[in-house]
Design an enzyme around this catalytic site. Structure first.
Site: not given
Ligand code: GDP
Ligand code: IMO
Ligand code: MG
Length: 430
Positions: A14, A17, A41-42, A225
């Site tokens: 999270d 990416k 979850g991207h 992840q």
């Molecule tokens: P990922 O799993 O690595 O793709 O990241 P997620 O999408 O799960 O979580 C990143 C969160 O941060 C999302 O809600 C994005 O919209 C948000 N985000 C990304 N870059 C920035 C930033 O520079 N500032 C803020 N405030 N939010 C950001």
């Molecule tokens: P992105 O790509 C954050 C965590 C789960 C749990 C552990 C194992 O959005 O960064 P699983 O369902 O994979 O067997 O769970 O890994 N986890 C993540 N945490 N971002 C993710 O993906 C994750 N995918 C799995 O919360 O702790």
């Molecule tokens: Mg994510």
């Protein structure tokens, strides 16, 4: 400048990416997922609209990029078609843009059921998985009883193999967990239908990638992840069941080792973790709460609140080493806009000793306390900055501190979720 670029999560996932992939995909020909599954979850925000991608690579929101789901991914057809429907409802063209490896393993409904049952059985020792069936599907793969996309080619054969698998899983469900068996016919009908619907997407994606590379195309490898969730290198057993580190890409996409020229570590300006497991810089106080609210730190897949804490350079330094990171994208920096003082952990203290390398033992980790450096905050809204020069001096001090502590240059700075809220300090793609 590089042609083959890997984007990996440097912390616990999270990190943003999705945003970086979407940004870079504007100049890329191919975007590849190589591990994990719909546990990812991207989030990508375009013109105020939020898209959450799980199995579909984040290149899908760009018109030109081709999107590959590689052999290392565990593929959930149900989640995939749900995601496609949502994208199409939002007017995103997906036809002819997604390619699925015939070697990818299939996630079945029994994997999700077993994920939930295993978590429940772990009780207070649970991992906090996403319940997407990831662990149980990789278990079958490693155990050599899993079914792959190519097994869907011959339906009669597929039916036989799947039948045997459902019987085997029902044994576990009824005898070990004392639950009702799953409806075999229902599963068979559902997945035989998926087999038909998936046909247009399936190909040998390793051949496709090889040809793209021969043609000098720009290829982005989209990590899911994060490093600390890696099965081997993360905080085992509080990890996922795949290899989110850069080493996962060659195996998970079928390219030769050494093809990747740049590894971009997507790194939050602080630290978060969702699910259970050690987290040395975690803040259980108001400061942690404020980071959560400002960063909107709630899971894109499960909606769970994320645990928050200060930047941990022990983690990011470790991550740089095990990934061979060549550039950092420093994300969500705007979240820190309101803090008069920002803490950065540069080492851990364990029983009176200073530790600079991330330890393997969870017991040791639990006994570690963070050793902080304090950096003065900038207390200015930076979400409107578009160039390095526009950033406040104090923000630059923080970024340079992170560069010094991690040993990796910060080439991208992100100051908001939108595409335009991105500062490129040094171009990554030609
Ligand atoms: P990922 O799993 O690595 O793709 O990241 P997620 O999408 O799960 O979580 C990143 C969160 O941060 C999302 O809600 C994005 O919209 C948000 N985000 C990304 N870059 C920035 C930033 O520079 N500032 C803020 N405030 N939010 C950001
Ligand atoms: P992105 O790509 C954050 C965590 C789960 C749990 C552990 C194992 O959005 O960064 P699983 O369902 O994979 O067997 O769970 O890994 N986890 C993540 N945490 N971002 C993710 O993906 C994750 N995918 C799995 O919360 O702790
Ligand atoms: Mg994510």
């Amino acid at each position: 400048m590089a042609k083959n670029i890997a984007v990996i999560g440097a912390q616990w996932g999270d990190e943003g990416k999705g945003k970086v992939i979407d940004y870079l995909a504007g100049k890329a020909d191919v975007v590849v997922r190589a591990q994990g599954g719909s546990n990812a979850g991207h989030t990508v925000v375009i013109e105020g609209k939020k898209y959450a991608l799980h199995l579909v690579p984040s290149g899908i929101l760009n018109k030109n990029a081709k999107n590959i789901i590689g052999n290392g991914v565990v593929f959930d057809p149900e989640g995939f078609f749900d995601e496609l429907r949502k994208l199409e409802d939002d007017g995103i063209e997906t036809k002819g843009k997604i390619f699925l490896s015939d070697r990818a393993h299939i996630v079945f409904s029994y994997h999700k059921k077993l994920d939930a049952l295993a978590e429940n059985a772990r009780g207070t020792e649970n991992i906090g998985t996403t319940l997407k069936g990831i662990g149980p599907c990789y278990m079958d793969k490693i155990e050599r009883s899993g079914l792959r996309i190519c097994d869907m080619e011959d339906i009669s054969d597929f039916r036989t193999k799947l039948s045997a698998q459902i019987d085997a899983k029902n044994e576990i469900i009824t005898k070990l967990y004392k639950e009702e068996p799953l409806d075999k016919e229902e599963i068979l009908i559902k997945y035989i239908e998926y087999a038909e619907r998936l046909k247009p997407y399936v190909c040998d994606t390793s051949v496709m990638l090889h040809e793209a590379m021969l043609d000098q195309k720009t290829v982005l490898f989209e990590g899911a992840q994060g490093t600390m969730l890696d099965l081997d290198l993360g905080t085992y057993p509080y990890v996922t069941s795949s290899h989110p580190v850069s080493g996962g890409f060659p195996v998970g996409s079928g390219i030769g080792e050494g093809r990747i020229e740049e590894v971009v570590g997507i790194t939050k300006a602080y630290t978060t973790r969702v699910g259970e497991g050690p987290f040395v810089t975690e803040l259980l106080d108001e400061t942690g709460g404020l980071i959560r609210e400002r960063g909107n730190e709630y899971g894109a897949t499960t909606g769970r609140p994320r645990r928050c804490g200060w930047f941990d350079s022990v983690v990011v330094r470790y991550s740089a080493r095990v990934n061979g990171t060549t550039a950092t994208a420093l994300m969500l920096l705007d979240v820190l806009d309101v803090f008069p003082e920002i803490h950065v952990c540069y080492a851990y203290e364990h029983k009176g000793k200073i530790i600079e390398n991330f330890p393997a033992s969870l017991k040791t980790l639990q006994e570690c306390t963070p050793v902080y450096k304090t950096v003065k905050g900038w207390e200015t809204d930076i979400s409107g900055c578009r160039t390095w020069e526009e950033l406040p001096e104090q923000t630059k001090v923080y970024i340079k501190e992170i560069e010094t502590l991690t040993g990796i240059p910060v080439k991208i700075v992100s100051v908001g979720p939108r595409r335009d809220q991105t500062i490129i300090r040094e171009e990554i793609i030609s």
